[in-house]
Scaffold this motif. Structure first.
Motif, PDB file in Angstrom:
ATOM      1  N   VAL A  49      13.593 -37.316   3.318  1.00 48.27           N
ATOM      2  CA  VAL A  49      13.280 -36.208   2.422  1.00 48.27           C
ATOM      3  C   VAL A  49      12.577 -35.131   3.237  1.00 48.27           C
ATOM      4  N   VAL A  50      13.098 -33.907   3.177  1.00 51.80           N
ATOM      5  CA  VAL A  50      12.492 -32.761   3.853  1.00 51.80           C
ATOM      6  C   VAL A  50      11.855 -31.883   2.786  1.00 51.80           C
ATOM      7  N   ASP A  51      10.559 -31.715   2.861  1.00 51.59           N
ATOM      8  CA  ASP A  51       9.813 -30.974   1.837  1.00 51.59           C
ATOM      9  C   ASP A  51       9.474 -29.575   2.367  1.00 51.59           C
ATOM     10  N   LEU A  52      10.127 -28.563   1.793  1.00 48.44           N
ATOM     11  CA  LEU A  52       9.918 -27.174   2.220  1.00 48.44           C
ATOM     12  C   LEU A  52       9.100 -26.374   1.217  1.00 48.44           C
ATOM     13  N   ASP A  53       8.515 -27.033   0.248  1.00 51.34           N
ATOM     14  CA  ASP A  53       7.677 -26.364  -0.744  1.00 51.34           C
ATOM     15  C   ASP A  53       6.214 -26.471  -0.306  1.00 51.34           C
ATOM     16  N   PRO A  54       5.536 -25.337  -0.088  1.00 58.29           N
ATOM     17  CA  PRO A  54       4.136 -25.399   0.351  1.00 58.29           C
ATOM     18  C   PRO A  54       3.231 -26.209  -0.575  1.00 58.29           C
ATOM     19  N   GLN A  55       3.624 -26.355  -1.845  1.00 59.96           N
ATOM     20  CA  GLN A  55       2.834 -27.181  -2.758  1.00 59.96           C
ATOM     21  C   GLN A  55       2.881 -28.660  -2.382  1.00 59.96           C
ATOM     22  N   LEU A 106       5.744 -39.245  -2.356  1.00 56.66           N
ATOM     23  CA  LEU A 106       6.260 -40.342  -1.538  1.00 56.66           C
ATOM     24  C   LEU A 106       5.277 -40.868  -0.493  1.00 56.66           C
ATOM     25  N   LEU A 107       4.316 -40.038  -0.100  1.00 54.31           N
ATOM     26  CA  LEU A 107       3.366 -40.469   0.924  1.00 54.31           C
ATOM     27  C   LEU A 107       1.993 -40.803   0.366  1.00 54.31           C
ATOM     28  N   GLY A 108       1.723 -40.395  -0.880  1.00 53.81           N
ATOM     29  CA  GLY A 108       0.458 -40.738  -1.519  1.00 53.81           C
ATOM     30  C   GLY A 108      -0.715 -39.890  -1.091  1.00 53.81           C
ATOM     31  N   GLN A 109      -0.474 -38.851  -0.298  1.00 48.34           N
ATOM     32  CA  GLN A 109      -1.533 -37.954   0.152  1.00 48.34           C
ATOM     33  C   GLN A 109      -1.136 -36.506  -0.129  1.00 48.34           C
ATOM     34  N   PRO A 110      -2.092 -35.654  -0.483  1.00 46.35           N
ATOM     35  CA  PRO A 110      -1.779 -34.228  -0.625  1.00 46.35           C
ATOM     36  C   PRO A 110      -1.277 -33.656   0.694  1.00 46.35           C
ATOM     37  N   ALA A 111      -0.371 -32.707   0.617  1.00 45.06           N
ATOM     38  CA  ALA A 111       0.195 -32.114   1.830  1.00 45.06           C
ATOM     39  C   ALA A 111      -0.877 -31.489   2.711  1.00 45.06           C
ATOM     40  N   SER A 112      -1.951 -30.995   2.093  1.00 46.56           N
ATOM     41  CA  SER A 112      -3.020 -30.353   2.860  1.00 46.56           C
ATOM     42  C   SER A 112      -3.742 -31.330   3.787  1.00 46.56           C
ATOM     43  N   GLU A 113      -3.593 -32.635   3.540  1.00 44.10           N
ATOM     44  CA  GLU A 113      -4.272 -33.642   4.359  1.00 44.10           C
ATOM     45  C   GLU A 113      -3.362 -34.231   5.443  1.00 44.10           C
TER      46      GLU A 113
END
Length: 265
Positions: free
Chosen positions: A34-40, A47-54
């Motif tokens: 899965v490639v996530d291109l949404d800044p949110q 899927l990873l259980g962590q906020p993207a900011s972390e």
């Protein structure tokens, strides 16, 4: 296979559809990304259980290499994260995508994602791309990088008008950048089978010759529970009706034979 799940309208279930189809693919034994291109970063968090900011080593870090801000050029697979489920991996988003966008546009890096995903395609059988709800630089990059496009539709008149705009934009991108891109179909999401308007809208779209898929994803609180528990439905509730609908959708997209109920009058 590289598939983008795209709609310019928010709240239509792009991330949910992306992640749950990918989870089914992985559960079938296919090495899936899965490639996530949404800044949110909703897919990344799911899927990873962590906020993207972390998260570190994100798709922003990968793309940043292409504009000369990184001393070392690392391989695309070095930015891929494993998940708790076998065969399922994520190239996560980052809030930094918003700040990086102008730099990428200014240096005309619209094809760099496609180059990276082609390399990753040597390791992954199926790649699913999630985008923000706008036709921004990253969405265009995804449509240029993808081979297939799935369009979620939430069965109201505003979504219908947005759908026409999306199809026109995709046609332009096909002509100018990616003639191999195929619109696989329009998938009705959060469908309410007892309501007359959703059925009417879908019938009208089919009468117009638009590629409405025969599977409809129901509205269910189970999806919210899935988000909260950070577990795709195939793992959290494998026998739930919505899970089975996702499995039917996967089979339809894979070209397999599926027995489905026709759209009721």
């Amino acid at each position: 296979m590289r598939r983008v799940v795209f709609n310019q309208k928010g709240g239509v279930g792009k991330s949910s559809i992306t992640c749950n189809l990918a989870a089914i693919s992985a559960a079938r034994g296919k090495r899936t990304l899965v490639v996530d291109l949404d800044p949110q970063g909703n897919s990344s968090h799911y899927l990873l259980g962590q906020p993207a900011s972390e998260l570190k080593n994100t798709v922003a870090d990968l793309l940043e290499q292409t504009v000369g801000f990184s001393v070392f050029n690392r391989r695309p697979d070095e930015f891929v994260h494993g998940t708790a489920w076998e065969n399922l991996y994520v190239l996560p988003a980052s809030p930094e995508l918003e700040f990086l966008e102008r730099k990428l546009e200014a240096k005309h890096k619209i094809y760099k994602l496609r180059e990276a995903l082609k390399k990753l395609g040597e390791e992954f059988e199926e790649i699913y791309i999630d985008t923000a709800p706008s036709l921004n630089f990253y969405a265009r990059s995804a449509l240029i990088a993808a081979e297939r496009c799935l369009i979620p539709f939430d069965c109201d008149d505003f979504s219908r008008q947005a759908l026409y705009n999306i199809l026109n934009e995709i046609r332009d991108l096909q002509e100018d950048h990616n003639p191999d891109l195929v619109v696989e179909g329009i998938i009705a999401n959060q469908f309410q089978p007892r309501a007359s308007l959703p059925k009417q809208l879908l019938r009208e779209l089919m009468d117009e010759g638009l590629p409405v898929l025969p599977v409809r994803l129901s509205s269910s609180v189970k999806m919210k529970e899935s988000h909260q528990s950070r577990q795709p439905l195939i793992h959290m509730a494998p026998k739930h009706p919505l899970t089975r609908q996702f499995e039917d959708l996967y089979r339809v997209l894979a070209g397999e034979s599926v027995e489905l109920e026709p759209l009721a009058e």
